[in-house]
Design a protein around this motif. Structure first.
Motif, mmCIF file in Angstrom:
data_model
loop_
_atom_site.group_PDB
_atom_site.id
_atom_site.type_symbol
_atom_site.label_atom_id
_atom_site.label_comp_id
_atom_site.label_asym_id
_atom_site.label_seq_id
_atom_site.Cartn_x
_atom_site.Cartn_y
_atom_site.Cartn_z
ATOM 1 N N ALA A 175 0.783 -1.254 -0.006
ATOM 2 C CA ALA A 175 0.002 -0.095 -0.126
ATOM 3 C C ALA A 175 0.878 1.060 0.110
ATOM 4 O O ALA A 175 0.443 2.514 -0.292
ATOM 5 C CB ALA A 175 -0.854 0.019 1.137
ATOM 6 N N THR A 176 2.182 1.043 0.139
ATOM 7 C CA THR A 176 2.902 2.335 0.155
ATOM 8 C C THR A 176 3.056 3.076 -1.101
ATOM 9 O O THR A 176 3.126 4.114 -0.965
ATOM 10 C CB THR A 176 4.460 1.735 0.685
ATOM 11 O OG1 THR A 176 4.315 1.097 1.719
ATOM 12 C CG2 THR A 176 5.294 3.094 0.624
ATOM 13 N N SER A 177 3.000 2.189 -2.256
ATOM 14 C CA SER A 177 2.986 2.860 -3.518
ATOM 15 C C SER A 177 1.677 3.759 -3.727
ATOM 16 O O SER A 177 1.865 4.870 -4.156
ATOM 17 C CB SER A 177 3.280 1.781 -4.598
ATOM 18 O OG SER A 177 2.030 0.944 -4.540
ATOM 19 N N ALA A 178 0.508 3.191 -3.312
ATOM 20 C CA ALA A 178 -0.624 3.965 -3.289
ATOM 21 C C ALA A 178 -0.646 5.211 -2.508
ATOM 22 O O ALA A 178 -1.021 6.496 -2.933
ATOM 23 C CB ALA A 178 -1.821 3.211 -2.823
ATOM 24 N N GLY A 179 0.066 5.225 -1.159
ATOM 25 C CA GLY A 179 0.227 6.341 -0.333
ATOM 26 C C GLY A 179 1.241 7.389 -0.994
ATOM 27 O O GLY A 179 0.854 8.530 -0.898
ATOM 28 N N VAL A 180 2.080 6.979 -1.830
ATOM 29 C CA VAL A 180 3.087 7.767 -2.350
ATOM 30 C C VAL A 180 2.456 8.707 -3.476
ATOM 31 O O VAL A 180 2.410 9.752 -3.639
ATOM 32 C CB VAL A 180 4.275 7.246 -3.089
ATOM 33 C CG1 VAL A 180 5.082 8.027 -3.975
ATOM 34 C CG2 VAL A 180 5.278 6.749 -2.014
ATOM 35 N N ALA A 181 1.412 7.711 -4.174
ATOM 36 C CA ALA A 181 0.825 8.570 -5.384
ATOM 37 C C ALA A 181 -0.256 9.379 -4.930
ATOM 38 O O ALA A 181 -0.269 10.630 -5.492
ATOM 39 C CB ALA A 181 -0.148 7.277 -6.054
#
Length: 216
Positions: A175-181
């Motif tokens: 989910a980190t990639s979604a948070g970065v986006a």
């Protein structure tokens, strides 16, 4: 920001938002967002989502995106349900922007969700060095990507990313990639930085790749 100056700023935030209760201004940098969150009202060592929204401002899409984005990027993402909660917040905000609502609404049960004040403070300390570095990179450029009708494209992309967050929560750190986006889109809007919007778009594609690779 030198320590004495930061203390003066925090005193100003406390006086303006906690005592005077005057019209709230929107956060304009990631560091300012963290400064404000430190003074969110708490009840029995718990900080409600409502209190966080109250102090960062409720009227602009960019600052509102930063809150769920930061929750997912911080150590709080390890708390079960936090990525899904953040995804729901992003989805509600994005859909309301797409349908043309002037004021953003959240259900009361979502506003009443709490985070431990101690964990919130730990997350802020973890995020602050990165926030200072990111704030130095923000500048107005390629503004056509974050203005006018382009904002609706940002909202649509955020909606798609929000839908990936509950399933991505099942995968460690996915989910980190979604948070970065989401965070990058929020920063792009408050800083009018089109290049940051392109970075966010790249992470959106990354979320899609992870979803396809993990669930097909």
């Amino acid at each position: 920001m030198p320590l004495p100056r930061r203390r003066r700023y925090r005193d100003w935030v406390r006086q303006r938002f906690q005592r005077n209760r005057v019209t709230r201004l929107e956060a304009t940098t990631l560091t300012e967002m963290l400064d404000r969150l430190e003074f969110a009202e708490r009840d029995n060592d718990q900080v409600k989502v409502d209190a966080m929204l109250d102090i960062i401002g409720r009227r602009s899409f960019g600052p509102l995106l930063l809150l769920p984005g930061l929750l997912v990027l911080s150590p709080l993402s390890g708390v079960p349900g936090v990525p899904s909660l953040a995804g729901l917040m992003v989805l509600l905000l994005s859909v309301q922007l797409l349908i043309g609502r002037q004021h953003f609404w959240m259900p009361q049960w979502l506003l009443n969700r709490c985070v431990s004040h101690q964990r919130l403070q730990q997350a802020m300390r973890f995020t602050r060095p990165v926030a200072r570095w990111i704030d130095r990179l923000l500048r107005q450029r390629l503004t056509f990507l974050v203005e006018s009708y382009a904002v609706y494209f940002v909202a649509a992309m955020c909606s798609l990313v929000a839908l990936t967050m509950p399933p991505l929560e099942l995968l460690p750190f996915a989910a980190t990639s979604a948070g970065v986006a989401i965070t990058a889109f929020g920063l792009a809007l408050i800083g009018r930085d089109g290049l940051m919007a392109l970075v966010a778009l790249g992470f959106c594609l990354g979320c899609g790749f992870v979803m396809l690779h993990a669930f097909t």
